[in-house]
Design a protein around this motif. Structure first.
Motif, PDB file in Angstrom:
ATOM      1  N   ASP A 180      -2.134   7.330  -4.565  1.00 30.09           N
ATOM      2  CA  ASP A 180      -3.434   6.838  -4.088  1.00 30.09           C
ATOM      3  C   ASP A 180      -3.274   5.986  -2.841  1.00 30.09           C
ATOM      4  O   ASP A 180      -2.559   4.981  -2.860  1.00 30.09           O
ATOM      5  N   LEU A 181      -3.959   6.405  -1.787  1.00 26.65           N
ATOM      6  CA  LEU A 181      -4.044   5.554  -0.603  1.00 26.65           C
ATOM      7  C   LEU A 181      -5.490   5.076  -0.571  1.00 26.65           C
ATOM      8  O   LEU A 181      -6.411   5.865  -0.372  1.00 26.65           O
ATOM      9  N   GLN A 182      -5.682   3.762  -0.821  1.00 27.73           N
ATOM     10  CA  GLN A 182      -7.049   3.253  -0.990  1.00 27.73           C
ATOM     11  C   GLN A 182      -7.873   3.399   0.281  1.00 27.73           C
ATOM     12  O   GLN A 182      -7.388   3.130   1.377  1.00 27.73           O
ATOM     13  N   ALA A 223      -7.627   2.052   4.376  1.00 31.79           N
ATOM     14  CA  ALA A 223      -7.903   2.818   5.591  1.00 31.79           C
ATOM     15  C   ALA A 223      -8.978   2.119   6.425  1.00 31.79           C
ATOM     16  O   ALA A 223      -8.902   2.086   7.647  1.00 31.79           O
ATOM     17  N   LYS A 230      -8.263   7.394   7.716  1.00 35.17           N
ATOM     18  CA  LYS A 230      -9.330   7.391   6.722  1.00 35.17           C
ATOM     19  C   LYS A 230      -9.571   8.796   6.168  1.00 35.17           C
ATOM     20  O   LYS A 230      -9.740   8.981   4.960  1.00 35.17           O
ATOM     21  N   ALA A 275       0.912   4.023  -2.762  1.00 30.98           N
ATOM     22  CA  ALA A 275       0.740   5.449  -2.420  1.00 30.98           C
ATOM     23  C   ALA A 275       1.896   6.260  -2.981  1.00 30.98           C
ATOM     24  O   ALA A 275       1.697   7.316  -3.570  1.00 30.98           O
ATOM     25  N   LYS A 305      -7.432  11.788  -1.928  1.00 25.75           N
ATOM     26  CA  LYS A 305      -8.235  11.555  -3.130  1.00 25.75           C
ATOM     27  C   LYS A 305      -8.815  12.885  -3.631  1.00 25.75           C
ATOM     28  O   LYS A 305      -8.793  13.178  -4.831  1.00 25.75           O
ATOM     29  N   ASP A 351       0.835  -1.207   0.000  1.00 24.03           N
ATOM     30  CA  ASP A 351       0.000   0.000   0.000  1.00 24.03           C
ATOM     31  C   ASP A 351       0.872   1.260   0.000  1.00 24.03           C
ATOM     32  O   ASP A 351       0.558   2.252  -0.654  1.00 24.03           O
ATOM     33  N   ALA A 370      -6.779   9.575   3.764  1.00 25.39           N
ATOM     34  CA  ALA A 370      -6.970   8.946   2.451  1.00 25.39           C
ATOM     35  C   ALA A 370      -8.016   9.709   1.636  1.00 25.39           C
ATOM     36  O   ALA A 370      -7.859   9.901   0.428  1.00 25.39           O
TER      37      ALA A 370
END
Ligand code: FDA
Ligand code: PGT
Length: 452
Positions: free
Chosen positions: A384-386, A390, A410, A379, A417, A375, A413
């Motif tokens: 992108d941190l999904q 999170a 969270k 990132a 986005k 991850d 993230a």
């Protein structure tokens, strides 16, 4: 004063400027590249010298070879503050001899028609009717000032920003930055006392005590040579970088023989999103001067190359159109933001979050795999941190009985986005820049409140 005329003047021959020259060469334009340094030192700046192989592939640039390549890299090992967790992130790269590689690229550009003047400094811009029209330069070999008139100026002066900073304050590319959005970094290159066990792995040590807001690195340059150093966040009132180096170098490089040191030195590295616009009438800013380094790991050579490539492409198109206005050069922004800038914006937020985490949180997070190595790699390669990552992290964290900033993951993230979406909607023309910039600033300041 002597006068010269060129289509393009490139100021600075580091990774950014030399890449721009290489991509512009032999395309029918009269180009001059100048650098303050003598030839033999061009490309020689404090650096960890690690560059991902992908950048060369993506831009069609030659791989470093022979004396330009010191070590092929297979991956990075990341160590938690308490040293109990080691993550391995695989990926091909090079540990380069930066002066040798940069000078090769410049030589190739020169062989294809680019004129290069070393020991020559751009002193100040020539401005005419709201356009940059060249520079007054000083040739230290001949001790003479020259007025260079050029249709486009490519500003690649590195972190010094020594040319664009002399533009009037209201010019958008004159934008300054907050010191906290940079790391102060220092490194030494020396021989080791013993053979390095795994020279094809870079090592990165995260520790907020020994390198607050940055990290220590140990990057092998072959079996018996290493580039070792650290970064700390700027503008925080920390003791000097040398104090940290002297105090902790043995923790990370007990095998380093400082009596056989090859080079040492420090410099600053920007760790923020790129300049809101890299262009104005008649000028394009690239590389560290345009804040193009990666905010999370500070690597800036690959993205300096991307910005040089984008600058060359939009310069060639501008000559086709015979229009050198901000509007015409604007595609530099679109090209750069699509390839790297949007990811930087997202990683700037991630960096702000990481810099606030305690050693305990980072060690815990890495041990319990709150974020996994894949991850982190995703990132740092895409920005992108999904959100699903999170979500999972929240479940792991529910067992943690103490308040921790990690619970904010969270939100982090989501903001990452959101800012990437803003960059996806980067204005198509300069008229919309102010409104877009206000949205970005608003989002960053909201984010700061959420994580503080
Ligand atoms: P760079 O500074 O290389 O070049 C600017 C050039 O412009 C210089 O040659 C200078 O002489 C010239 N110049 C300036 N003003 C001038 C003027 N007025 N007239 C004429 N010439 C002028 N990145 C990475 O990818 N991997 C890594 O491992 C590391 N490690 C690392 C460690 C440390 C300690 C630091 C400080 C930084 C790094 N980086 C890094 C970042 C990396 O070094 C940086 O992002 C790039 O080298 C930037 O390349 P530029 O071409 O933009 O500037
Ligand atoms: C946290 C603050 C950081 C500030 C950093 C400043 C330090 C300054 C010192 C500068 C040293 C530069 C060292 C450069 C290393 C190069 C690494 C590298 O090449 O990374 C590759 C390539 O990335 P790219 O963006 O250039 O290219 C992408 C692609 O190939 C082309 O499209 C990618 O590898 C990684 O990104 C590995 C991850 C490195 C992470 C660095 C550590 C950050 C701390 C993480 C903490 C995690 C904690 C989690 C807790 C829950």
């Amino acid at each position: 004063m002597k006068q010269l005329n060129y289509d393009v003047l490139i100021i600075g021959g580091g990774f950014a400027g030399s890449t721009a020259a290489w991509h512009l060469a032999n395309k029918g334009l009269k180009i001059l590249l100048i650098d303050s340094k003598p030839w033999s030192r061009i490309g020689d700046k404090p650096c960890g010298d690690a560059v991902s192989k992908e950048h060369f592939d993506n831009l069609g640039m030659p791989y470093p070879e022979n004396e330009q390549l010191e070590q092929k890299i297979e991956g990075i090992k990341l160590y938690s503050p308490d040293m109990s967790t080691e993550w391995t992130v695989r990926g091909e790269g090079f540990e380069i001899n930066a002066p040798a590689y940069t000078q090769r690229i410049l030589r190739e550009a020169q062989n294809r028609g680019v004129e290069v003047m070393d020991m020559t400094t751009a002193m100040k811009p020539i401005l005419d009717n709201d356009f940059v029209k060249g520079a007054i330069i000083f040739d230290r070999r001949k001790e003479e000032q020259i007025e260079v008139r050029s249709t486009v100026v490519i500003e690649a002066t590195g972190y010094s920003r020594s040319f664009r900073s002399k533009l009037p304050q209201n010019v958008p590319v004159a934008e300054d930055m907050d010191e906290r959005d940079a790391d102060i970094a220092y490194r030494e290159v020396a021989y080791t006392k013993e053979e390095i066990e795994e020279p094809s792995y870079l090592k990165i040590f995260i520790n907020q005590t020994t390198s607050p807001g940055g990290y220590w690195w140990y990057f092998p340059k072959g079996k018996d040579k290493v580039n070792i150093g650290l970064g700390i966040q700027g503008g925080m009132g920390y003791p000097s970088i040398y104090t940290f180096y002297e105090k902790y170098w043995r923790d990370y490089g007990s095998d380093v023989d400082r009596n056989r040191m090859i080079v040492k030195g420090g410099a600053l590295v920007p760790t923020r999103r790129p300049l809101d616009t890299l262009v104005w009438n008649g000028i394009i800013v690239i590389g560290d001067s345009g804040y193009t380094a990666n905010p999370v790991h500070g690597g800036g050579k690959g993205s300096a190359m991307i910005s040089g490539f984008c600058a060359a492409r939009s310069t060639l198109n501008a000559f086709e159109k015979r229009d050198f206005s901000s509007q015409s050069l604007w595609e530099t922004n679109l090209c750069y933001n699509e390839r790297y800038g949007a990811k930087q914006a997202s990683l700037e937020l991630f960096r702000r979050f990481l810099q606030r985490l305690s050693d305990d949180d980072i060690s815990y997070g890495m041990r319990r795999k709150v974020i996994k190595e894949e991850d982190l790699l995703e990132a740092s390669t895409t920005g992108d941190l999904q959100l699903s990552v999170a979500d999972k992290a929240m479940r792991v964290l529910s067992g943690l009985g103490k308040p921790s900033l990690l619970f904010k993951l969270k939100n982090v993230a989501q903001y990452m986005k959101d800012i990437k979406d803003l960059y996806r909607n980067y204005p198509r023309n300069p008229a919309k820049l102010d409104a877009w910039r206000a949205d970005v600033k608003q989002l960053v300041s909201e984010f700061d409140k959420v994580i503080s």
